[in-house]
Design a protein around this motif. Structure first.
Motif, PDB file in Angstrom:
ATOM      1  N   GLY A   9       0.759  -1.103  -0.116  1.00 43.32           N
ATOM      2  CA  GLY A   9       0.173   0.050  -0.154  1.00 43.32           C
ATOM      3  C   GLY A   9       0.914   1.290  -0.006  1.00 43.32           C
ATOM      4  O   GLY A   9       0.507   2.370  -0.640  1.00 43.32           O
ATOM      5  N   LEU A  10       1.994   1.379   0.866  1.00 44.88           N
ATOM      6  CA  LEU A  10       2.904   2.347   0.899  1.00 44.88           C
ATOM      7  C   LEU A  10       3.572   2.591  -0.572  1.00 44.88           C
ATOM      8  O   LEU A  10       3.501   3.586  -0.923  1.00 44.88           O
ATOM      9  CB  LEU A  10       3.754   2.092   1.975  1.00 44.88           C
ATOM     10  CG  LEU A  10       4.925   3.400   2.075  1.00 44.88           C
ATOM     11  CD1 LEU A  10       4.448   4.659   2.325  1.00 44.88           C
ATOM     12  CD2 LEU A  10       5.941   2.793   3.149  1.00 44.88           C
ATOM     13  N   ILE A  11       4.240   1.538  -1.289  1.00 44.09           N
ATOM     14  CA  ILE A  11       4.631   1.735  -2.522  1.00 44.09           C
ATOM     15  C   ILE A  11       3.563   2.084  -3.455  1.00 44.09           C
ATOM     16  O   ILE A  11       3.832   3.188  -4.170  1.00 44.09           O
ATOM     17  CB  ILE A  11       5.104   0.204  -2.993  1.00 44.09           C
ATOM     18  CG1 ILE A  11       6.080  -0.309  -2.112  1.00 44.09           C
ATOM     19  CG2 ILE A  11       5.740   0.118  -4.209  1.00 44.09           C
ATOM     20  CD1 ILE A  11       7.578   0.466  -1.858  1.00 44.09           C
ATOM     21  N   ASP A  12       2.317   1.642  -3.381  1.00 44.74           N
ATOM     22  CA  ASP A  12       1.345   2.153  -4.452  1.00 44.74           C
ATOM     23  C   ASP A  12       0.935   3.704  -4.080  1.00 44.74           C
ATOM     24  O   ASP A  12       0.946   4.398  -5.035  1.00 44.74           O
ATOM     25  CB  ASP A  12       0.082   1.190  -4.527  1.00 44.74           C
ATOM     26  CG  ASP A  12      -0.922   1.829  -5.232  1.00 44.74           C
ATOM     27  OD1 ASP A  12      -0.508   1.738  -6.432  1.00 44.74           O
ATOM     28  OD2 ASP A  12      -2.182   2.136  -4.802  1.00 44.74           O
ATOM     29  N   ALA A  13       0.882   4.048  -2.646  1.00 46.42           N
ATOM     30  CA  ALA A  13       0.908   5.630  -2.531  1.00 46.42           C
ATOM     31  C   ALA A  13       2.010   6.239  -2.888  1.00 46.42           C
ATOM     32  O   ALA A  13       1.734   7.428  -3.512  1.00 46.42           O
ATOM     33  CB  ALA A  13       0.575   5.654  -1.096  1.00 46.42           C
ATOM     34  N   LEU A  14       3.358   5.875  -2.862  1.00 43.59           N
ATOM     35  CA  LEU A  14       4.172   6.546  -3.243  1.00 43.59           C
ATOM     36  C   LEU A  14       4.306   6.736  -4.686  1.00 43.59           C
ATOM     37  O   LEU A  14       4.712   7.855  -5.338  1.00 43.59           O
ATOM     38  CB  LEU A  14       5.513   5.935  -2.693  1.00 43.59           C
ATOM     39  CG  LEU A  14       5.987   6.112  -1.334  1.00 43.59           C
ATOM     40  CD1 LEU A  14       7.162   5.059  -0.993  1.00 43.59           C
ATOM     41  CD2 LEU A  14       6.389   7.549  -1.094  1.00 43.59           C
ATOM     42  N   ALA A  15       3.997   5.580  -5.460  1.00 43.26           N
ATOM     43  CA  ALA A  15       4.038   5.816  -6.884  1.00 43.26           C
ATOM     44  C   ALA A  15       2.787   6.845  -7.403  1.00 43.26           C
ATOM     45  O   ALA A  15       3.141   7.454  -8.480  1.00 43.26           O
ATOM     46  CB  ALA A  15       3.565   4.462  -7.412  1.00 43.26           C
ATOM     47  N   GLN A  16       1.770   6.789  -6.851  1.00 41.85           N
ATOM     48  CA  GLN A  16       0.545   7.479  -7.213  1.00 41.85           C
ATOM     49  C   GLN A  16       0.978   9.051  -6.785  1.00 41.85           C
ATOM     50  O   GLN A  16       0.546   9.750  -7.530  1.00 41.85           O
ATOM     51  CB  GLN A  16      -0.610   7.287  -6.271  1.00 41.85           C
ATOM     52  CG  GLN A  16      -1.435   5.989  -6.862  1.00 41.85           C
ATOM     53  CD  GLN A  16      -2.655   5.587  -6.247  1.00 41.85           C
ATOM     54  OE1 GLN A  16      -3.453   6.337  -5.916  1.00 41.85           O
ATOM     55  NE2 GLN A  16      -2.572   4.594  -5.863  1.00 41.85           N
ATOM     56  N   THR A  17       1.567   9.332  -5.740  1.00 43.85           N
ATOM     57  CA  THR A  17       2.081  10.535  -5.406  1.00 43.85           C
ATOM     58  C   THR A  17       3.123  11.003  -6.369  1.00 43.85           C
ATOM     59  O   THR A  17       2.923  12.353  -6.850  1.00 43.85           O
ATOM     60  CB  THR A  17       2.735  10.666  -4.117  1.00 43.85           C
ATOM     61  OG1 THR A  17       1.685  10.117  -3.275  1.00 43.85           O
ATOM     62  CG2 THR A  17       3.078  11.961  -3.559  1.00 43.85           C
ATOM     63  N   ALA A  18       4.178  10.165  -6.825  1.00 47.82           N
ATOM     64  CA  ALA A  18       5.005  10.584  -7.616  1.00 47.82           C
ATOM     65  C   ALA A  18       4.456  10.790  -9.024  1.00 47.82           C
ATOM     66  O   ALA A  18       4.736  12.035  -9.782  1.00 47.82           O
ATOM     67  CB  ALA A  18       5.947   9.404  -7.866  1.00 47.82           C
ATOM     68  N   PHE A  19       3.571  10.155  -9.421  1.00 44.12           N
ATOM     69  CA  PHE A  19       2.931  10.400 -10.763  1.00 44.12           C
ATOM     70  C   PHE A  19       2.145  11.833 -10.570  1.00 44.12           C
ATOM     71  O   PHE A  19       2.400  12.685 -11.598  1.00 44.12           O
ATOM     72  CB  PHE A  19       1.826   9.454 -11.171  1.00 44.12           C
ATOM     73  CG  PHE A  19       2.654   8.107 -11.601  1.00 44.12           C
ATOM     74  CD1 PHE A  19       3.634   8.292 -12.573  1.00 44.12           C
ATOM     75  CD2 PHE A  19       2.084   7.010 -11.158  1.00 44.12           C
ATOM     76  CE1 PHE A  19       4.185   7.200 -13.199  1.00 44.12           C
ATOM     77  CE2 PHE A  19       2.875   5.759 -11.735  1.00 44.12           C
ATOM     78  CZ  PHE A  19       3.822   5.728 -12.662  1.00 44.12           C
ATOM     79  N   THR A  20       1.524  11.893  -9.674  1.00 42.60           N
ATOM     80  CA  THR A  20       0.606  13.470  -9.500  1.00 42.60           C
ATOM     81  C   THR A  20       1.784  14.827  -9.371  1.00 42.60           C
ATOM     82  O   THR A  20       1.739  15.604 -10.150  1.00 42.60           O
ATOM     83  CB  THR A  20       0.070  13.400  -8.129  1.00 42.60           C
ATOM     84  OG1 THR A  20      -1.013  12.310  -8.210  1.00 42.60           O
ATOM     85  CG2 THR A  20      -1.012  14.734  -7.734  1.00 42.60           C
ATOM     86  N   VAL A  21       2.751  14.371  -8.579  1.00 36.95           N
ATOM     87  CA  VAL A  21       3.900  15.405  -8.631  1.00 36.95           C
ATOM     88  C   VAL A  21       4.296  15.600  -9.876  1.00 36.95           C
ATOM     89  O   VAL A  21       4.766  16.783 -10.512  1.00 36.95           O
ATOM     90  CB  VAL A  21       4.697  15.411  -7.621  1.00 36.95           C
ATOM     91  CG1 VAL A  21       6.019  16.332  -7.471  1.00 36.95           C
ATOM     92  CG2 VAL A  21       4.051  15.128  -6.250  1.00 36.95           C
ATOM     93  N   MET A  22       4.833  14.750 -10.585  1.00 41.19           N
ATOM     94  CA  MET A  22       5.331  14.616 -12.079  1.00 41.19           C
ATOM     95  C   MET A  22       4.467  15.414 -12.991  1.00 41.19           C
ATOM     96  O   MET A  22       4.725  16.140 -13.871  1.00 41.19           O
ATOM     97  CB  MET A  22       5.908  13.242 -12.285  1.00 41.19           C
ATOM     98  CG  MET A  22       6.859  12.566 -11.810  1.00 41.19           C
ATOM     99  SD  MET A  22       8.518  13.745 -11.775  1.00 41.19           S
ATOM    100  CE  MET A  22       8.935  13.305 -13.300  1.00 41.19           C
ATOM    101  N   ALA A  23       3.260  15.079 -12.952  1.00 38.53           N
ATOM    102  CA  ALA A  23       2.172  15.792 -13.784  1.00 38.53           C
ATOM    103  C   ALA A  23       2.107  17.048 -13.637  1.00 38.53           C
ATOM    104  O   ALA A  23       1.959  17.945 -14.621  1.00 38.53           O
ATOM    105  CB  ALA A  23       0.733  15.278 -13.792  1.00 38.53           C
ATOM    106  N   ALA A  24       2.191  17.660 -12.386  1.00 37.48           N
ATOM    107  CA  ALA A  24       2.229  18.978 -11.930  1.00 37.48           C
ATOM    108  C   ALA A  24       3.597  19.750 -12.521  1.00 37.48           C
ATOM    109  O   ALA A  24       3.525  20.802 -13.186  1.00 37.48           O
ATOM    110  CB  ALA A  24       2.283  19.439 -10.423  1.00 37.48           C
TER     111      ALA A  24
END
Length: 138
Positions: A9-24
């Protein structure tokens, strides 16, 4: 919940956060005709001067790649070069006044785009997240 489930779950949350930040970051870069690496360089150099080789190492790039990136940013007036104060053979890269003037609005736009991620957090939770991320990045 088992440790593996928590970690997944943590890995998934980190990946989702990274994608959101990268999109910004990609959006802001596109708005200012800057690559992600150019955005990083402006951020890294905002409060220091580095040799091209140090900057390349910091970014995990080859020195020749970094030189080309600095050349392009220098042509745009965002970066400059000057002899090192401590080593006469070395050249340091720095943010020019034009680069610094651009960095302010870039930071504000990134903060604006990322603010929704933080809106649900209380101040103490924000501090804790900041401290955790700092530890994580060390």
């Amino acid at each position: 919940m088992e440790t593996d489930d928590v970690d997944a779950g943590l890995i998934d949350a980190l990946a989702q956060t990274a994608f959101t930040v990268m999109a910004a970051l990609n959006r802001v870069g596109a708005e200012h005709d800057l690559s992600l690496t150019q955005l990083r360089v402006l951020g890294i150099l905002q409060d220091r001067r580095l040799r091209v080789s140090e900057l390349a190492e910091y970014l995990g790039l080859e020195k020749s790649t970094m030189t080309g990136l600095v050349d392009r940013a220098e042509k745009r007036g965002l970066l400059g070069r000057a002899p090192s104060a401590t080593d006469g053979r070395a050249v340091e890269v720095f943010v020019t006044p034009a680069g610094a003037a651009l960095a302010g609005p870039i930071y504000a736009r990134i903060a604006e785009l990322l603010a929704p991620l933080l809106d649900g957090l209380r101040p103490a939770e924000r501090r804790q997240l900041h401290q955790s991320l700092e530890r994580f990045l060390r």
